[in-house]
Scaffold this active site. Structure first.
Site, PDB file in Angstrom:
ATOM      1  N   ASN A  53       0.833  -1.199   0.000  1.00 26.64           N
ATOM      2  CA  ASN A  53       0.000   0.000   0.000  1.00 26.64           C
ATOM      3  C   ASN A  53       0.871   1.255   0.000  1.00 26.64           C
ATOM      4  O   ASN A  53       2.018   1.232   0.447  1.00 26.64           O
ATOM      5  CB  ASN A  53      -0.919   0.013   1.237  1.00 26.64           C
ATOM      6  CG  ASN A  53      -1.830  -1.207   1.267  1.00 26.64           C
ATOM      7  OD1 ASN A  53      -2.043  -1.834   0.242  1.00 26.64           O
ATOM      8  ND2 ASN A  53      -2.333  -1.550   2.447  1.00 26.64           N
ATOM      9  N   ASP A  82      -0.639   4.257   1.056  1.00 20.51           N
ATOM     10  CA  ASP A  82      -1.489   5.263   1.741  1.00 20.51           C
ATOM     11  C   ASP A  82      -0.884   5.802   3.031  1.00 20.51           C
ATOM     12  O   ASP A  82      -1.413   6.747   3.611  1.00 20.51           O
ATOM     13  CB  ASP A  82      -2.892   4.661   2.015  1.00 20.51           C
ATOM     14  CG  ASP A  82      -2.828   3.319   2.784  1.00 20.51           C
ATOM     15  OD1 ASP A  82      -3.641   2.429   2.479  1.00 20.51           O
ATOM     16  OD2 ASP A  82      -1.948   3.172   3.664  1.00 20.51           O
ATOM     17  N   HIS A 118       5.756  -0.503  -2.833  1.00 20.12           N
ATOM     18  CA  HIS A 118       5.246   0.224  -4.012  1.00 20.12           C
ATOM     19  C   HIS A 118       5.352   1.718  -3.821  1.00 20.12           C
ATOM     20  O   HIS A 118       4.656   2.482  -4.492  1.00 20.12           O
ATOM     21  CB  HIS A 118       3.789  -0.205  -4.304  1.00 20.12           C
ATOM     22  CG  HIS A 118       3.706  -1.631  -4.749  1.00 20.12           C
ATOM     23  ND1 HIS A 118       2.556  -2.351  -4.758  1.00 20.12           N
ATOM     24  CD2 HIS A 118       4.675  -2.485  -5.183  1.00 20.12           C
ATOM     25  CE1 HIS A 118       2.799  -3.581  -5.198  1.00 20.12           C
ATOM     26  NE2 HIS A 118       4.074  -3.684  -5.450  1.00 20.12           N
ATOM     27  N   CYS A 145      12.410  18.144 -13.214  1.00 20.27           N
ATOM     28  CA  CYS A 145      13.505  18.758 -12.417  1.00 20.27           C
ATOM     29  C   CYS A 145      13.750  18.007 -11.117  1.00 20.27           C
ATOM     30  O   CYS A 145      14.677  18.347 -10.372  1.00 20.27           O
ATOM     31  CB  CYS A 145      13.163  20.224 -12.128  1.00 20.27           C
ATOM     32  SG  CYS A 145      11.864  20.432 -10.897  1.00 20.27           S
ATOM     33  N   CYS A 180       9.783  24.259 -12.088  1.00 27.82           N
ATOM     34  CA  CYS A 180      10.211  24.397 -13.500  1.00 27.82           C
ATOM     35  C   CYS A 180       9.015  24.497 -14.443  1.00 27.82           C
ATOM     36  O   CYS A 180       9.182  24.623 -15.655  1.00 27.82           O
ATOM     37  CB  CYS A 180      11.077  23.197 -13.893  1.00 27.82           C
ATOM     38  SG  CYS A 180      10.134  21.664 -14.115  1.00 27.82           S
ATOM     39  N   GLY A 188      -4.906  -8.995   3.729  1.00 26.26           N
ATOM     40  CA  GLY A 188      -5.574  -8.121   2.762  1.00 26.26           C
ATOM     41  C   GLY A 188      -4.886  -8.007   1.426  1.00 26.26           C
ATOM     42  O   GLY A 188      -4.801  -6.918   0.860  1.00 26.26           O
ATOM     43  N   SER A 233      -4.484  -9.999  -2.538  1.00 27.26           N
ATOM     44  CA  SER A 233      -4.893 -11.095  -3.433  1.00 27.26           C
ATOM     45  C   SER A 233      -3.672 -11.908  -3.856  1.00 27.26           C
ATOM     46  O   SER A 233      -3.804 -12.950  -4.493  1.00 27.26           O
ATOM     47  CB  SER A 233      -5.586 -10.501  -4.674  1.00 27.26           C
ATOM     48  OG  SER A 233      -4.668  -9.625  -5.341  1.00 27.26           O
ATOM     49  N   ASN A 238      -7.677 -12.669   5.094  1.00 23.91           N
ATOM     50  CA  ASN A 238      -8.112 -12.051   3.851  1.00 23.91           C
ATOM     51  C   ASN A 238      -9.613 -12.255   3.682  1.00 23.91           C
ATOM     52  O   ASN A 238     -10.154 -13.253   4.160  1.00 23.91           O
ATOM     53  CB  ASN A 238      -7.359 -12.652   2.656  1.00 23.91           C
ATOM     54  CG  ASN A 238      -7.345 -11.707   1.461  1.00 23.91           C
ATOM     55  OD1 ASN A 238      -6.929 -10.564   1.557  1.00 23.91           O
ATOM     56  ND2 ASN A 238      -7.870 -12.190   0.339  1.00 23.91           N
TER      57      ASN A 238
END
Ligand code: APR
Ligand code: ZN
Length: 247
Positions: free
Chosen positions: A100, A102, A117, A128, A152, A190, A192, A216
């Site tokens: 995640n 978040d 990630h 820039c 920029c 949580g 897949s 899950n």
């Protein structure tokens, strides 16, 4: 029975590691990607969330990301996040490896969080290199679509998240695999478990002899390797496990 068994495994562990996915944030109001109501049931991930599609047309990316960013920035940790932070504080969890972006694990008090990630909390200008807070960029999306760099003037501002077709952050991946190699318990929450190389983490832990617990909402391809599979909402299940351990 299964919650008790999960608590037993974690109580006896020395190097338990968690791997989380979008499901752990679902009860914070952030839609998952797959499964019921998932983002990829509405959009084609390659079209809206690959580095190629971003570079070709940043505006389309931001049109989808705007709503998801608004929800993620407003989201608060749920009892599932808090239970993982509690397990770490009690010495029952060494780290949370998350897919995640978040930031809710950090918000909930987890200290060692590895973001495979990247983080959705920052945005970087590809022209820039300037970094900005996502919250600041989010605030001007009404007037500026796609957002422009304050430094920029470039129009290729990209959240510091891994899009499809981008390499994973090497240091995060290295640390995650190192933790997996030394894990005696891998707690998957949580996810897949269909996206690699993130899904490699539990496989490395299993190969190192770790016991697996899966929490899950629906079955995963790894369930057959797990000692414990609990199909339920992490916001309900994880606090039950944490409560049994601290009892
Ligand atoms: N509690 C536990 N599990 C839940 C809950 C919940 N409240 N709600 C949903 N789930 C489960 C779903 O059943 C699903 O199996 O969480 C899983 C989420 O799976 P995905 O949406 O595929 O999320 P994830 O596994 O994190 O995806 C991996 O794919 O698109 C990329 O970069 C994106 O990091 C993401 C990666
Ligand atoms: Zn710039």
């Amino acid at each position: 029975m299964t919650v008790e068994r999960a608590a037993e495994l974690l109580s006896a562990s020395q190097h338990a590691v968690a791997l989380t996915g979008a499901g752990v944030s679902a009860e914070s109001g952030i839609p998952t990607f797959r499964g019921e109501g998932g983002l990829w049931t509405k959009y084609d991930p390659v079209k809206v969330s690959s580095i190629e599609s971003f570079l070709a047309d940043p505006e389309s990316y931001w049109k989808v990301s705007r709503e998801r960013g608004r929800v993620a920035l407003a989201a608060k940790p749920n009892p599932g996040h808090l239970a993982l932070a509690e397990l770490e504080a009690a010495g029952r969890l060494v780290a949370v490896i998350t897919q995640n972006t978040d930031g809710l694990h950090q918000d909930s008090g987890s200290k060692r969080v590895i973001e495979l990630h990247g983080s959705g909390r920052k945005v970087q200008c590809l022209d820039c290199g300037r970094l900005e807070l996502r919250a600041d960029v989010q605030a001007r999306l009404g007037a500026e679509m796609p957002p422009r760099c304050r430094n920029c003037g470039g129009q290729r501002l990209k959240p510091t998240v891994v899009l499809f077709g981008e390499p994973m952050p090497v240091a995060a991946m290295h640390e995650a695999l190192e933790l997996a190699r030394n894990a005696d318990v891998i707690l998957v929450v949580g996810s897949s478990l269909v996206v690699y190389p993130a899904a490699e983490v539990p496989l490395v832990a299993l190969r190192a002899g770790a016991r697996m617990i899966v929490v899950n909402a629906e079955p995963t391809p790894f369930d057959r390797f797990a000692q414990v599979v609990i199909n339920g909402r992490s916001g309900e299940v994880l606090p039950q496990i944490a409560a049994l351990i601290s009892a």
